[in-house]
Design a protein around this motif. Structure first.
Motif, PDB file in Angstrom:
ATOM      1  N   THR A 198      -9.695   8.976  -1.787  1.00  0.00           N
ATOM      2  CA  THR A 198     -10.199   8.598  -0.472  1.00  0.00           C
ATOM      3  C   THR A 198      -9.308   7.472   0.063  1.00  0.00           C
ATOM      4  O   THR A 198      -8.359   7.051  -0.603  1.00  0.00           O
ATOM      5  N   GLN A 199      -9.620   6.962   1.212  1.00  0.00           N
ATOM      6  CA  GLN A 199      -8.860   5.847   1.793  1.00  0.00           C
ATOM      7  C   GLN A 199      -8.993   4.577   0.950  1.00  0.00           C
ATOM      8  O   GLN A 199      -8.161   3.686   1.033  1.00  0.00           O
ATOM      9  N   THR A 200     -10.051   4.499   0.131  1.00  0.00           N
ATOM     10  CA  THR A 200     -10.306   3.261  -0.617  1.00  0.00           C
ATOM     11  C   THR A 200     -10.222   3.399  -2.125  1.00  0.00           C
ATOM     12  O   THR A 200     -10.199   2.391  -2.832  1.00  0.00           O
ATOM     13  N   ALA A 201     -10.162   4.627  -2.653  1.00  0.00           N
ATOM     14  CA  ALA A 201     -10.170   4.787  -4.111  1.00  0.00           C
ATOM     15  C   ALA A 201      -9.434   6.048  -4.546  1.00  0.00           C
ATOM     16  O   ALA A 201      -9.367   7.029  -3.809  1.00  0.00           O
ATOM     17  N   TYR A 202      -8.910   6.002  -5.771  1.00  0.00           N
ATOM     18  CA  TYR A 202      -8.325   7.199  -6.372  1.00  0.00           C
ATOM     19  C   TYR A 202      -9.443   8.026  -6.979  1.00  0.00           C
ATOM     20  O   TYR A 202     -10.400   7.490  -7.532  1.00  0.00           O
ATOM     21  N   GLY A 203      -9.315   9.334  -6.895  1.00  0.00           N
ATOM     22  CA  GLY A 203     -10.301  10.241  -7.464  1.00  0.00           C
ATOM     23  C   GLY A 203      -9.998  10.541  -8.921  1.00  0.00           C
ATOM     24  O   GLY A 203      -8.986  10.108  -9.484  1.00  0.00           O
ATOM     25  N   VAL A 204     -10.877  11.326  -9.512  1.00  0.00           N
ATOM     26  CA  VAL A 204     -10.766  11.673 -10.926  1.00  0.00           C
ATOM     27  C   VAL A 204      -9.444  12.387 -11.232  1.00  0.00           C
ATOM     28  O   VAL A 204      -8.817  12.133 -12.263  1.00  0.00           O
ATOM     29  N   ALA A 245      -5.336   3.593   1.090  1.00  0.00           N
ATOM     30  CA  ALA A 245      -4.501   2.729   1.926  1.00  0.00           C
ATOM     31  C   ALA A 245      -4.192   1.439   1.165  1.00  0.00           C
ATOM     32  O   ALA A 245      -5.008   0.977   0.361  1.00  0.00           O
ATOM     33  N   PRO A 246      -3.015   0.867   1.411  1.00  0.00           N
ATOM     34  CA  PRO A 246      -2.716  -0.430   0.784  1.00  0.00           C
ATOM     35  C   PRO A 246      -3.747  -1.472   1.235  1.00  0.00           C
ATOM     36  O   PRO A 246      -4.295  -1.380   2.339  1.00  0.00           O
ATOM     37  N   LEU A 247      -3.978  -2.422   0.384  1.00  0.00           N
ATOM     38  CA  LEU A 247      -4.904  -3.493   0.746  1.00  0.00           C
ATOM     39  C   LEU A 247      -4.293  -4.355   1.843  1.00  0.00           C
ATOM     40  O   LEU A 247      -3.070  -4.500   1.921  1.00  0.00           O
ATOM     41  N   ALA A 260       0.689  -4.364 -11.593  1.00  0.00           N
ATOM     42  CA  ALA A 260      -0.756  -4.115 -11.480  1.00  0.00           C
ATOM     43  C   ALA A 260      -1.549  -5.279 -12.076  1.00  0.00           C
ATOM     44  O   ALA A 260      -2.546  -5.721 -11.485  1.00  0.00           O
ATOM     45  N   ILE A 261      -1.104  -5.784 -13.207  1.00  0.00           N
ATOM     46  CA  ILE A 261      -1.781  -6.922 -13.842  1.00  0.00           C
ATOM     47  C   ILE A 261      -1.646  -8.171 -12.980  1.00  0.00           C
ATOM     48  O   ILE A 261      -2.600  -8.935 -12.813  1.00  0.00           O
ATOM     49  N   LYS A 262      -0.483  -8.368 -12.376  1.00  0.00           N
ATOM     50  CA  LYS A 262      -0.275  -9.503 -11.465  1.00  0.00           C
ATOM     51  C   LYS A 262      -1.263  -9.443 -10.308  1.00  0.00           C
ATOM     52  O   LYS A 262      -1.869 -10.448  -9.933  1.00  0.00           O
ATOM     53  N   HIS A 263      -1.448  -8.248  -9.745  1.00  0.00           N
ATOM     54  CA  HIS A 263      -2.402  -8.098  -8.643  1.00  0.00           C
ATOM     55  C   HIS A 263      -3.820  -8.433  -9.107  1.00  0.00           C
ATOM     56  O   HIS A 263      -4.593  -9.018  -8.362  1.00  0.00           O
ATOM     57  N   HIS A 264      -4.141  -8.056 -10.325  1.00  0.00           N
ATOM     58  CA  HIS A 264      -5.490  -8.274 -10.834  1.00  0.00           C
ATOM     59  C   HIS A 264      -5.738  -9.739 -11.209  1.00  0.00           C
ATOM     60  O   HIS A 264      -6.760 -10.304 -10.837  1.00  0.00           O
ATOM     61  N   VAL A 265      -4.781 -10.342 -11.919  1.00  0.00           N
ATOM     62  CA  VAL A 265      -4.983 -11.688 -12.468  1.00  0.00           C
ATOM     63  C   VAL A 265      -4.632 -12.790 -11.467  1.00  0.00           C
ATOM     64  O   VAL A 265      -5.397 -13.730 -11.285  1.00  0.00           O
ATOM     65  N   ILE A 266      -3.499 -12.656 -10.803  1.00  0.00           N
ATOM     66  CA  ILE A 266      -3.040 -13.718  -9.902  1.00  0.00           C
ATOM     67  C   ILE A 266      -3.591 -13.531  -8.493  1.00  0.00           C
ATOM     68  O   ILE A 266      -4.178 -14.445  -7.913  1.00  0.00           O
ATOM     69  N   LYS A 286      -5.928 -11.448  -7.601  1.00  0.00           N
ATOM     70  CA  LYS A 286      -7.370 -11.157  -7.682  1.00  0.00           C
ATOM     71  C   LYS A 286      -7.799 -10.094  -6.653  1.00  0.00           C
ATOM     72  O   LYS A 286      -8.834 -10.216  -6.013  1.00  0.00           O
ATOM     73  N   ASP A 287      -6.965  -9.050  -6.528  1.00  0.00           N
ATOM     74  CA  ASP A 287      -7.326  -7.953  -5.637  1.00  0.00           C
ATOM     75  C   ASP A 287      -7.697  -6.716  -6.456  1.00  0.00           C
ATOM     76  O   ASP A 287      -7.690  -6.750  -7.680  1.00  0.00           O
ATOM     77  N   SER A 288      -8.016  -5.642  -5.783  1.00  0.00           N
ATOM     78  CA  SER A 288      -8.550  -4.455  -6.468  1.00  0.00           C
ATOM     79  C   SER A 288      -7.495  -3.390  -6.777  1.00  0.00           C
ATOM     80  O   SER A 288      -7.857  -2.250  -7.088  1.00  0.00           O
ATOM     81  N   THR A 289      -6.229  -3.749  -6.738  1.00  0.00           N
ATOM     82  CA  THR A 289      -5.163  -2.776  -6.999  1.00  0.00           C
ATOM     83  C   THR A 289      -5.351  -2.100  -8.351  1.00  0.00           C
ATOM     84  O   THR A 289      -5.324  -0.865  -8.444  1.00  0.00           O
ATOM     85  N   LEU A 290      -5.513  -2.863  -9.393  1.00  0.00           N
ATOM     86  CA  LEU A 290      -5.676  -2.323 -10.739  1.00  0.00           C
ATOM     87  C   LEU A 290      -7.012  -1.584 -10.880  1.00  0.00           C
ATOM     88  O   LEU A 290      -7.069  -0.513 -11.493  1.00  0.00           O
TER      89      LEU A 290
END
Length: 180
Positions: free
Chosen positions: A5-11, A76-78, A162-168, A170-174
């Protein structure tokens, strides 16, 4: 949900991503291990057989993944992502796919260099399309080795981002690609 979807990857996207990641890491490890096997080692013929068959599975999954990606909505990109991050991420994905294709192609050339096809899990044989000289087969082997290392380095950079986006950041990329 199966589709993205525009906000999430599917199965489907998540499954293809993580299955291919696991297979490629496994193939890399087995490939490195195989380079040190002696002819009389009990795994000398077994591991290459598995490596080739699983390598063919990766080719099939790559084709499915590219078709899925081209025919499906992508999240979509954040809003917090910078334009250069989006551009690099896009180029990174293309390069990862290209490396996988080149590694698979060079593996095919190595395996079929003497004109013999590749057995696919004992079910059927993928035919050899040409016979290579020893020098050309050696060149394909070197390409396979260095491209595989390039893929692992690039995949590590991909995971690091991906870890940088998550830890530093703090977004939902990962989180969007987590398998559960």
């Amino acid at each position: 949900m199966i589709k993205d979807t525009q906000t999430a990857y599917g199965v489907m996207s998540k499954s293809l991503h993580w299955i291919m990641a696991a297979l490629l890491i496994g193939l890399f490890g087995v490939g490195l291990y195989m380079t040190d096997l002696g002819y009389y080692d009990s795994l000398y013929h077994i591991l290459p057989w598995w490596h080739k068959s699983i390598g063919l599975v990766v080719i099939i999954l790559l084709v499915l993944r590219v078709i899925w990606r081209l025919s499906n909505t992508r999240p979509a990109p954040l809003a917090s992502h910078k334009a250069w991050e989006i551009k690099i991420a896009s180029k990174m994905h293309i390069l990862l796919y290209l490396l996988i294709l080149l590694i698979a192609s060079s593996g095919y050339l190595i395996s079929t260099s003497e004109g013999k096809g590749i057995e696919f899990f004992g079910w059927f044989e993928v035919p050899a399309l040409l016979t290579l000289s020893t020098d050309t087969a050696d060149l394909a082997g070197a390409a396979h080795f260095y491209l595989a290392w390039g893929l692992i380095v690039l995949a590590a950079a991909h995971a690091g981002a991906a870890i940088k986006h998550h830890v530093i950041d703090k977004d939902s990329t990962l989180i969007k690609m987590k398998p559960w």
